[in-house]
Structure formats: C-alpha cells, structure tokens
Scaffold this active site. Structure first.
Site, PDB file in Angstrom:
ATOM      1  N   GLU A   1      50.149   2.712  63.469  1.00 58.35           N
ATOM      2  CA  GLU A   1      50.301   3.882  62.586  1.00 58.35           C
ATOM      3  C   GLU A   1      49.110   3.866  61.637  1.00 58.35           C
ATOM      4  OE1 GLU A   1      52.573   6.182  62.861  1.00 58.35           O
ATOM      5  OE2 GLU A   1      54.075   5.270  64.142  1.00 58.35           O
TER       6      GLU A   1
ATOM      7  N   CYS B   1      48.961   8.674  53.973  1.00 58.81           N
ATOM      8  CA  CYS B   1      48.200   8.723  55.234  1.00 58.81           C
ATOM      9  C   CYS B   1      47.961  10.138  55.731  1.00 58.81           C
ATOM     10  CB  CYS B   1      48.926   7.912  56.302  1.00 58.81           C
ATOM     11  SG  CYS B   1      50.650   8.397  56.533  1.00 58.81           S
TER      12      CYS B   1
END
Ligand code: NAD
Length: 478
Positions: free
Chosen positions: A220, A254
């Site tokens: 991720e 993110c």
C-alpha cells in the site's frame, strides 16, 4: 500474556510459535474469527483516549477528535464490517466440474483457507488505521498476525504494543516495536503474507526482502495523486472540497490531492476560491489546535525544502492563510500552493505528503491526461466536472488505485470495495470481501467420481489408433 517484543530474535521466535500454533489448531471457525476481531474492537474502545493522546503527542499537535475519527472510528468500521460479513465470505464456493466428469458425479469447490501468519507494517500518518484495518481482514480470513507500528509515532507504537500484550494471546496477535533495523528484519522473516504500507521507495526494498522467502506482499504505497478540474466543474464546490482534504491530517495522507490541473483561464478564480475555503477552515495556523502539525522536524524540513527549491526556481507560491512568522517549536504550517513550477523541480517529482500542493494550468484536458500518464501510476485520481462523456474519457484513459468523482479521498472510506494501488502506488488490496480474499488461500478442490472412464474412452497408454484422431477432433476454434 506476554511482554512486548523489540528484538529480531524475539520477532523470529514469536513468528515460529505463531506458525506452529496455526498448524496445530487447524480450521478456524467463524466464531473464533469473530471473537478475535471483537477483542481488537474492545481494545480500541478501552484504549481510545490514551491512544488519541499518544497520537497528539507524537504529532506535536493532532486534535483528539480527529484521531478518533481517522484512526479509531476508521479502524472500528473495518473491524465491524469484517466481523459482520466473514461468515458469508468464508463459505466454500461450489464450482462447475468439467464435462463429462460432472455427469459422472464429480464435485468441485473453492475453499477459502487462512494462510497462517500475516506481518503488517504500518505508517505514522495513520498509525492505527494502517495496522488495524488490514488486521481486520487478516483475522476475518482466519490468520494470525504480527504488527510493526511506525517508529515515527513512538508513543502510539508503545501503547499499541502494551494494549495488545494485555488483551491478546501473542500466539494470535503480537506487536513488535523498533526502528528501521527491526522493520528491515521484519520483511526478511518467512511470513505467510506481508502487508506493507509506506513509501514507494521502501516498498521496493520490502518486496526484494520478501522475495527471498517467496512471501506474497500487499504493498500500500503512495504517489502524487492528481486532480483534474474540468471546464464544466463547479469551481467553488471543487475548491472547497480540495481545501477540506488538504486541511485533513496536515495533508499527510496517501491519497491527498498533490497535483491539481486547472483550466488556464480559471486559475486565478480557483486560487481565490481555495484561499477563501481554506482560510474559512483555518483562519490562523500557529497554535491553532484544529491544525494537524507536520509530524517531525525531518518531514517539515523535507516539505519546506521542496517549497524552497521551487521558489529558488522562480515558482509562484501562495500561502493560505497568509503566512505569519512561526514559533520555532510549532510545526503547524499554512497550506502553500505552488503554481506551475518547473517540471524538474522536486515538488513536481516527489510525493508532497504535507501542507502543500501544486496547481498546473492546462489548455486542453487531454494535456492533463497525457501528463498524468507520463508519471508513475498514482494511488488516487480525482475529476471534477459535469460532462459525462469527458468523465468517461478521463476514466478510460488513465489508471490509478481508485477514483473519486466530484470530491476527493471519498472512495477510500468505502468498506465494501477494494482499496489499493497500481504500478508505483502498490499492489494488492484490502477492505471488503477483496480484503478477505487477499489474505486467504483460494484452494481448489476436485472430488473425483467413483468411476474413471479414461480407459474405456481410449485415453490412456498404450494409445490405440483412434487417440490422436480423437484429440485432433477436439482442436476447434469454438
Ligand atoms: P516509510 O516507507 O518511511 O515507512 C513505513 C514503515 O516502513 C514504517 O513502519 C517503517 O518503520 C518501515 N520501514 C522504514 N524503512 C524500512 C525498510 N528499509 N524496510 C522495511 N521497512 C521499513 O513511510 P512513512 O513515512 O511512514 O509513510 C508515508 C508513505 O506511506 C507515503 O508515501 C504515503 O503515501 C504512504 N502511505 C500509503 C498508504 C496506503 O494505504 N496506500 C497509507 C498511508 C501512507
């Protein structure tokens, strides 16, 4: 119950013990999986206040309510979704046996089996969520887990370790704490699956280490998530939603908007709307308890360095609200918007991950799409506009981990849909049933019928004269 683990030997021993316990225990019932998840939920409920306080102290300013929303309630949502759906997800799935064996009584199904022990490495920006959301799906799939919190949020990491040591048998879930050395050693262990949340650069090293043991990875990662503001977009609404996103966690997310493509003739109007919207959220920055600080002086120096370098290259930078002198110890900063910096500047190359953003004017939307496609594949892409045909064209001519239309970051809040990157922004996914599948082994089972017809059909050696002709007759285009 155990003390916390902080050495490579302790980690290796704990992993070996978990793996042995997994093999000994065999199948993991739905009730057992739910009980483990419930224990994490109860832990969060019990420790939510000290955890939020630890995150506030680690950041040097992070509102308690925000930490509860982002990390505690966010994790609880994943945990509850997994708890309430795992029994349906884990059922064997019947599959069609091939002809003519199906006529002879063959059966086939797919079993969703736990893999064993999942290693989970988290980040500092969402120090609970990046550990506990993947944990929800790893436990739903019947696995055990070892967590490695980020050393950049040390108080939170220590409290997570202590809370799990108190509430969990370490044979089920254990926590290892430490810095980059421990993190590297973690990725070299023979886990049955490894989840890494972090930067693209470190992700490459994680994958190299995991390859030594053929450990499957979920990566991720991050990147520069772009926003396309179409000519048909409602400018004020878009600016307001982008401002809210940039104000969230000090931009340290993110999927935060990083590059915003704006029609050239609407650039000044967009900047004015953004200024109004951002200043409405944060009229002041220094000592404003609603503003999340940049996590530490290294990350502050990193972001400020990008800005300084862009300024040295002659880029225009707008501060929202207007920048005032900052107290040396306060790491809260206004949003700095860098307008059309040189393509080779650092801020155009590196993920910003902080209170700054780049705005790029465009003439034709296809130029924005081409620019996005010339870059590493982003974790998220955003389109604001009312032109359905153009929206479809943007979706079909770009690739990103996920997409939100007419807002930003929202797709990541979905529990019932996969979340993950593509290309440089990662591989694999969790959330929803796809998260359960990610941490399961999909094992095909074929149960043969009592009667084996191959001899009478002439399919076994010694081959008769009809065998080749029979095979050739099967080589057909439809
Ligand atoms: P990072 O890569 O510096 O560190 C992440 C974790 O990796 C930490 O726990 C750290 O201890 C560990 N680590 C550091 N060096 C390592 C090494 N050489 N080998 C193995 N592990 C190592 O990232 P960060 O600064 O904590 O987080 C920011 C990055 O994470 C950004 O790129 C952001 O986009 C990304 N991120 C992605 C997601 C997502 O869901 N895709 C979520 C949050 C953050």
């Amino acid at each position: 119950m155990s003390c916390t683990i902080s050495s490579v030997e302790g980690l290796a021993g704990q992993l070996a013990e978990q793996k042995a316990a997994f093999v000994t225990a065999g199948a993991v019932s739905a009730a057992e999986r739910r009980a483990r998840i419930q224990r994490v939920i109860d832990l969060l409920v019990q420790y939510h206040k000290p955890l939020a306080e630890a995150m506030d102290a680690d950041f040097g300013g992070r509102p308690l309510g925000f930490s509860l929303m982002n990390d505690v309630v966010g994790s609880l949502a994943s945990l509850k979704h997994a708890r309430d759906n795992l029994e349906a997800w884990m059922q064997d799935e019947p599959r069609q046996a091939f002809a003519p064996y199906d006529q002879l009584g063959a059966q086939a199904w797919v079993m969703y089996q736990p893999k064993g022990t999942v290693g989970i490495i988290g980040t500092w920006n969402a120090p609970l969520f990046t550990l506990l959301s993947p944990l929800a799906y790893a436990l739903a799939a019947g696995n055990r887990a070892i967590l490695k919190p980020s050393e950049v949020a040390p108080r939170t990491a220590q409290l997570v370790a202590e809370a799990f040591a108190e509430c969990f048998d370490p044979l089920e879930v254990a926590v290892v704490t430490g810095g980059v050395d421990i993190a590297k050693a973690f990725t070299a262990q023979p886990f049955d699956h490894l989840v890494f949340t972090g930067s693209t650069e470190v992700g490459k090293s994680v994958m190299r280490h995991a390859a030594e043991n053929l450990v499957p990875v979920t990566l991720e990662l991050g990147g520069k998530s772009p926003v396309i503001l179409a000519r048909s977009a409602d400018l004020d609404a878009a600016a307001s939603r982008i401002a809210v996103a940039k104000a969230t966690n000090g931009g340290q997310i993110c999927i935060n908007p990083d590059l915003v493509y704006v029609p050239r003739e609407r650039l000044e109007a967009f900047l004015a709307s953004l200024r109004t919207a951002y200043s409405g959220l944060f009229p002041t920055v220094v000592d404003n308890p609603d503003v999340v600080a940049v996590v530490n002086s290294q990350h502050l120096a990193r972001v400020e360095g990008y800005l300084q370098q862009a300024q040295n290259c002659g880029a225009r930078i707008e501060s929202m609200p207007q920048e005032l002198p900052v107290d040396g110890n306060d790491r809260r900063r206004p949003l700095r918007v860098v307008i059309d910096p040189p393509r080779d500047s650092q801020i155009m190359q590196q993920e910003i991950f902080g209170p700054a953003m780049v705005v790029l004017p465009y003439d034709e939307i296809d130029q924005a799409v081409a620019d996005i496609n010339a870059r590493p594949r982003p974790l998220a892409l955003y389109y604001f506009g009312e032109d359905d045909e153009e929206q479809r064209r943007v979706l079909e001519h770009t690739l990103s981990g996920g997409v939100t239309l007419n807002d930003v970051m929202m797709h990541a809040a979905m529990h019932d849909a996969p979340f993950g990157g593509v290309g440089a922004s990662g591989m694999g996914r969790y959330h929803g049933r796809e998260g359960f599948i990610e941490f399961s082994h999909l094992r095909t089972v074929f149960k043969a019928p009592a009667h084996d017809p191959r001899r009478e059909w002439g399919l076994l050696p010694p081959y008769g004269e009809h065998f080749l002709a029979a095979m050739e007759a099967l080589v057909t285009p439809d």
